[in-house]
Design a protein around this motif. Structure first.
Motif, mmCIF file in Angstrom:
data_model
loop_
_atom_site.group_PDB
_atom_site.id
_atom_site.type_symbol
_atom_site.label_atom_id
_atom_site.label_comp_id
_atom_site.label_asym_id
_atom_site.label_seq_id
_atom_site.Cartn_x
_atom_site.Cartn_y
_atom_site.Cartn_z
ATOM 1 N N GLU A 200 0.808 -1.331 0.028
ATOM 2 C CA GLU A 200 0.138 0.060 0.104
ATOM 3 C C GLU A 200 0.861 1.229 0.142
ATOM 4 O O GLU A 200 0.594 2.275 -0.835
ATOM 5 N N ARG A 201 1.906 1.316 0.740
ATOM 6 C CA ARG A 201 2.894 2.351 0.694
ATOM 7 C C ARG A 201 3.379 2.635 -0.384
ATOM 8 O O ARG A 201 3.662 3.804 -0.939
ATOM 9 N N GLU A 202 3.943 1.485 -1.178
ATOM 10 C CA GLU A 202 4.606 1.684 -2.235
ATOM 11 C C GLU A 202 3.588 2.064 -3.386
ATOM 12 O O GLU A 202 3.880 2.962 -4.023
ATOM 13 N N ASP A 203 2.348 1.745 -3.397
ATOM 14 C CA ASP A 203 1.323 2.173 -4.562
ATOM 15 C C ASP A 203 1.027 3.697 -4.291
ATOM 16 O O ASP A 203 0.853 4.298 -5.137
ATOM 17 N N GLU A 204 1.285 4.207 -2.872
ATOM 18 C CA GLU A 204 0.919 5.547 -2.701
ATOM 19 C C GLU A 204 2.059 6.457 -3.202
ATOM 20 O O GLU A 204 1.883 7.588 -3.588
ATOM 21 N N LEU A 205 3.329 5.943 -3.193
ATOM 22 C CA LEU A 205 4.344 6.543 -3.838
ATOM 23 C C LEU A 205 4.371 6.586 -5.309
ATOM 24 O O LEU A 205 5.013 7.704 -5.861
ATOM 25 N N TRP A 206 3.519 5.873 -5.931
ATOM 26 C CA TRP A 206 3.569 6.018 -7.320
ATOM 27 C C TRP A 206 2.335 6.653 -8.011
ATOM 28 O O TRP A 206 1.573 6.834 -8.662
#
Ligand code: FES
Length: 122
Positions: free
Chosen positions: A116-122
């Motif tokens: 989820e954190r990685e998705d938020e960064l993109w």
């Protein structure tokens, strides 16, 4: 007196090993190797908490399941599942210990949070 042959028992995924004489239960071998397997029934095929997996290629390295284990595991035996308290060492064998269910749940949740954190960064 001739010394009794000892077999190598390896517990995966940690790779911990011990040597065991023929007839020692996988549960006792695990204890000797420092591998924790949950039990609640004291090794009487009652709690099903000591399930492990033995690959089909190495099935002959453990004693075939008896009546109690057959009754408890049913078709899971076909997938290589054994009760560590009932399965006895008959040869060199690798035994896969399933991940603790609580640890598995925590690991899955941490992986979800990371995604989820990685998705938020993109
Ligand atoms: S220790 Fe309970 S079933 Fe094996």
């Amino acid at each position: 007196m001739k010394p009794q042959k000892r077999y190598k028992v390896t517990f995966l995924p940690e790779g911990k090993q011990t040597e065991a004489a023929k007839g020692l239960s996988l549960l006792e071998a695990a204890r000797r190797a420092g591998v924790k397997l949950a039990t609640r029934c004291g090794g009487k095929a009652g709690c099903l908490m000591c399930k492990v997996r033995v690959d089909a290629q190495e099935a002959g390295a453990v004693k075939p399941p008896g009546d109690a284990e057959r009754r408890k595991l049913g078709s899971q035996l076909d997938e290589g599942v054994r009760l560590a308290c009932q399965a006895e060492v008959w040869g060199d064998v690798r035994v896969t210990v399933p991940e603790d269910p609580l640890k598995a749940a925590v690991r899955r949740r941490l992986e979800e949070a990371r995604r989820e954190r990685e998705d938020e960064l993109w």
